[in-house]
Design an enzyme around this catalytic site. Sequence first.
Site, PDB file in Angstrom:
ATOM      1  N   CYS A  88       0.823  -1.205   0.000  1.00 34.39           N
ATOM      2  CA  CYS A  88       0.000   0.000   0.000  1.00 34.39           C
ATOM      3  C   CYS A  88       0.868   1.270   0.000  1.00 34.39           C
ATOM      4  O   CYS A  88       1.473   1.578  -1.013  1.00 34.39           O
ATOM      5  CB  CYS A  88      -0.982  -0.063   1.167  1.00 34.39           C
ATOM      6  SG  CYS A  88      -2.448   0.916   0.856  1.00 34.39           S
ATOM      7  N   HIS A 179      -3.427  -5.323   1.761  1.00 37.63           N
ATOM      8  CA  HIS A 179      -2.721  -5.579   3.023  1.00 37.63           C
ATOM      9  C   HIS A 179      -2.840  -7.046   3.457  1.00 37.63           C
ATOM     10  O   HIS A 179      -3.731  -7.380   4.254  1.00 37.63           O
ATOM     11  CB  HIS A 179      -3.336  -4.732   4.144  1.00 37.63           C
ATOM     12  CG  HIS A 179      -3.097  -3.273   4.023  1.00 37.63           C
ATOM     13  ND1 HIS A 179      -2.021  -2.642   4.602  1.00 37.63           N
ATOM     14  CD2 HIS A 179      -3.791  -2.313   3.380  1.00 37.63           C
ATOM     15  CE1 HIS A 179      -2.068  -1.353   4.343  1.00 37.63           C
ATOM     16  NE2 HIS A 179      -3.140  -1.126   3.592  1.00 37.63           N
ATOM     17  N   GLU A 181      -1.105  -8.463   5.605  1.00 38.00           N
ATOM     18  CA  GLU A 181      -0.824  -8.515   7.051  1.00 38.00           C
ATOM     19  C   GLU A 181      -2.080  -8.248   7.879  1.00 38.00           C
ATOM     20  O   GLU A 181      -2.054  -8.424   9.101  1.00 38.00           O
ATOM     21  CB  GLU A 181       0.307  -7.535   7.405  1.00 38.00           C
ATOM     22  CG  GLU A 181      -0.071  -6.059   7.472  1.00 38.00           C
ATOM     23  CD  GLU A 181      -0.261  -5.382   6.110  1.00 38.00           C
ATOM     24  OE1 GLU A 181      -0.245  -6.072   5.076  1.00 38.00           O
ATOM     25  OE2 GLU A 181      -0.431  -4.154   6.107  1.00 38.00           O
TER      26      GLU A 181
END
Length: 224
Positions: A88, A179, A181
């Site tokens: 990002c 994302h 994560e």
Amino acid sequence: MSLRLVGNKHSVIGVLDLQGGVHEHLEHLERLGVAYKRVKQADDFTDLAGLIIPGGESSCLSRLLNIFEIKNVLLEAHRRGMKIWGTCAGAILLAMNVVDEAPCLGLINITIERNGFGSQLDSFVSEALIPAVSPESIPLTFIRAPKIIDAGADVNVLLKIDDYIAAAENESILVTVFHPELTGCLALHRYFALKCGLKLADDSRNYIDPLWKISSWTKYAGIA
Ligand code: GLN
């Protein structure tokens, strides 16, 4: 799940710890079973096989790279072989062309548009198959994400959705506008670790942990 690191010249993956989603990446690297560390200053770059630049705010991250005088150290480590993955805001920092703005690191031949989907309220989750990364669909989380709107011939597009590119790479750089994560899935972290030359003994494919919780990262921030 347990993965064993078989060893490498440089075997550590760093997470740039200036601003943004640092702890979420640390938690994923811990679960993947690779050696990892926070990267804040010049000395931290010496033993890195790879560096993750997390999501956050690209304008802020770019200023902090200059204020802490680590932009050139980072570029030098990349010249010496360190791979970099930008998620990002990290992808924005790595792009050679940023719509209406000056590029920051300029290490991958893509054109990226900040906030390409709109405001924070236009954030969304989705899923997609990225064949190079996993044989199963993986969850995607887009938070005030950029759009990659063009890529040079030397860039390998890993995921295209509608009119934009969501994941791409060249020999040394990986970029995702979403994302990983912020999901329970380790597939992209595994993919990056392999790109960094790390050997993962466990070759199971998708790494979605059904017990993973969105709050799992909090213990890395000292607030759990
Ligand atoms: N919109 C942010 C930027 O332009 C990126 C958002 C994110 O990293 N989740 O830097």
